[in-house]
Design a protein around this motif. Structure first.
Motif, PDB file in Angstrom:
ATOM      1  N   PHE A 179       0.828  -1.110   0.003  1.00  0.00           N
ATOM      2  CA  PHE A 179       0.088   0.062  -0.031  1.00  0.00           C
ATOM      3  C   PHE A 179       0.862   1.231   0.038  1.00  0.00           C
ATOM      4  O   PHE A 179       1.741   1.406   0.809  1.00  0.00           O
ATOM      5  N   TRP A 180       0.797   2.115  -0.961  1.00  0.00           N
ATOM      6  CA  TRP A 180       1.569   3.285  -1.303  1.00  0.00           C
ATOM      7  C   TRP A 180       0.668   4.594  -1.846  1.00  0.00           C
ATOM      8  O   TRP A 180      -0.341   4.282  -2.171  1.00  0.00           O
TER       9      TRP A 180
ATOM     10  N   VAL B 134      -0.763  -1.085  -4.267  1.00  0.00           N
ATOM     11  CA  VAL B 134      -2.095  -0.820  -4.121  1.00  0.00           C
ATOM     12  C   VAL B 134      -1.895   0.985  -3.896  1.00  0.00           C
ATOM     13  O   VAL B 134      -1.480   1.128  -2.657  1.00  0.00           O
ATOM     14  N   ASN B 135      -2.282   1.583  -4.994  1.00  0.00           N
ATOM     15  CA  ASN B 135      -2.327   2.975  -4.454  1.00  0.00           C
ATOM     16  C   ASN B 135      -3.431   3.550  -3.881  1.00  0.00           C
ATOM     17  O   ASN B 135      -4.536   3.456  -4.469  1.00  0.00           O
ATOM     18  N   VAL B 136      -3.221   4.134  -2.694  1.00  0.00           N
ATOM     19  CA  VAL B 136      -4.361   4.496  -1.956  1.00  0.00           C
ATOM     20  C   VAL B 136      -4.832   5.982  -2.082  1.00  0.00           C
ATOM     21  O   VAL B 136      -5.901   6.420  -1.549  1.00  0.00           O
TER      22      VAL B 136
ATOM     23  N   SER C  78       0.069  -2.480 -10.360  1.00  0.00           N
ATOM     24  CA  SER C  78      -0.489  -1.588  -9.312  1.00  0.00           C
ATOM     25  C   SER C  78      -2.118  -1.573  -9.589  1.00  0.00           C
ATOM     26  O   SER C  78      -2.523  -1.402 -10.929  1.00  0.00           O
TER      27      SER C  78
ATOM     28  N   ASP D 203      -6.510   2.517  -5.822  1.00  0.00           N
ATOM     29  CA  ASP D 203      -7.795   2.147  -4.950  1.00  0.00           C
ATOM     30  C   ASP D 203      -7.931   3.586  -4.149  1.00  0.00           C
ATOM     31  O   ASP D 203      -8.658   3.512  -3.139  1.00  0.00           O
TER      32      ASP D 203
ATOM     33  N   GLN E 141      -8.581  -1.897   0.186  1.00  0.00           N
ATOM     34  CA  GLN E 141      -8.285  -1.829   1.672  1.00  0.00           C
ATOM     35  C   GLN E 141      -9.604  -2.594   2.356  1.00  0.00           C
ATOM     36  O   GLN E 141      -9.409  -3.134   3.174  1.00  0.00           O
TER      37      GLN E 141
ATOM     38  N   PRO F 274      -4.070  -2.044   6.613  1.00  0.00           N
ATOM     39  CA  PRO F 274      -2.811  -1.401   6.456  1.00  0.00           C
ATOM     40  C   PRO F 274      -2.921   0.062   7.144  1.00  0.00           C
ATOM     41  O   PRO F 274      -3.251   1.055   6.563  1.00  0.00           O
TER      42      PRO F 274
ATOM     43  N   VAL G 116       0.831   4.166   5.780  1.00  0.00           N
ATOM     44  CA  VAL G 116       1.518   4.125   4.542  1.00  0.00           C
ATOM     45  C   VAL G 116       2.801   4.385   4.457  1.00  0.00           C
ATOM     46  O   VAL G 116       3.301   5.381   5.017  1.00  0.00           O
TER      47      VAL G 116
END
Length: 196
Positions: free
Chosen positions: A84-85, A116-118, A138, A141, A148, A157, A160
């Motif tokens: 998660f990033w 997983v781009n938050v 990727s 998200d 998530q 998560p 980050v």
């Protein structure tokens, strides 16, 4: 009345995310300090779940930023690493080279890494991936948070970056809260699952 409900809900969410035993350290202290870095970083804490305690299979059905389907059902039998990033996160930038090293080591094995781009829109995420030569898929998200939510009730998560390892049955095996400081710890977690 709505303001009171929102305030109480916010307090519950914040306390629920913190696992600090000492309220002057860790995640809760970062929130209370009022800084403007716009993220809560973890400290690299690793949590492993013994196989006997792994009950729930994580279920997701997404599309990568490249348009490829990313379905948990298709990944059964593989160790899956979810990172998660988001692009403006300094620890995410710092760990990118280590994640790339891990991917290089395991890409020909029974392992799938998924970023997983938050937070970011597609263009911002793509710029980060180009700059840091991210070779694995990727998922964006940022709008609905479905990746998530897929982990809801199992392991969150909390910060980050966070990296979550799923075993070959799709269950949570381990979580690293915060940036990985090298490929060693994550590689060990992956190796543990590949040997099972």
């Amino acid at each position: 009345m709505a303001t009171v409900v929102l305030a109480v809900s916010s307090a519950l969410v914040l306390t629920g995310c913190s696992s600090d035993s000492d309220t002057n350290t860790g995640l809760s202290a970062q929130y209370r300090d009022g800084g403007t870095k716009n993220y809560v970083s973890g400290d690299g804490t690793v949590t492993q779940v013994p196989p006997a305690n792994r009950k729930t299979v994580i279920d997701f059905d997404e599309v990568s930023s490249d348009g490829e389907p990313m379905r948990s059902a298709d990944l059964q039998g593989k160790v899956v690493v979810l990172n998660f990033w988001y692009a403006a996160c300094p620890p995410c930038r710092a760990e990118a080279k280590h994640l790339n090293t891990v991917w290089d080591r395991y890409q020909d094995q029974n392992v799938q890494m998924i970023g997983v781009n938050v937070r970011d829109a597609k263009g911002t995420a793509a710029a980060f991936e180009r700059r840091f030569n991210v070779p694995y898929a990727s998922v964006l998200d940022n709008d609905r948070g479905r990746m998530q939510l897929a982990l809801s009730g199992e392991v969150a998560p909390n910060a980050v970056p966070t990296t979550i390892v799923l075993d070959t049955k799709g269950r949570v095996a381990a979580r690293i809260v915060g940036a990985i400081d090298g490929p060693g710890t994550l590689s060990t977690l992956i190796d543990d699952e590949l040997r099972r």
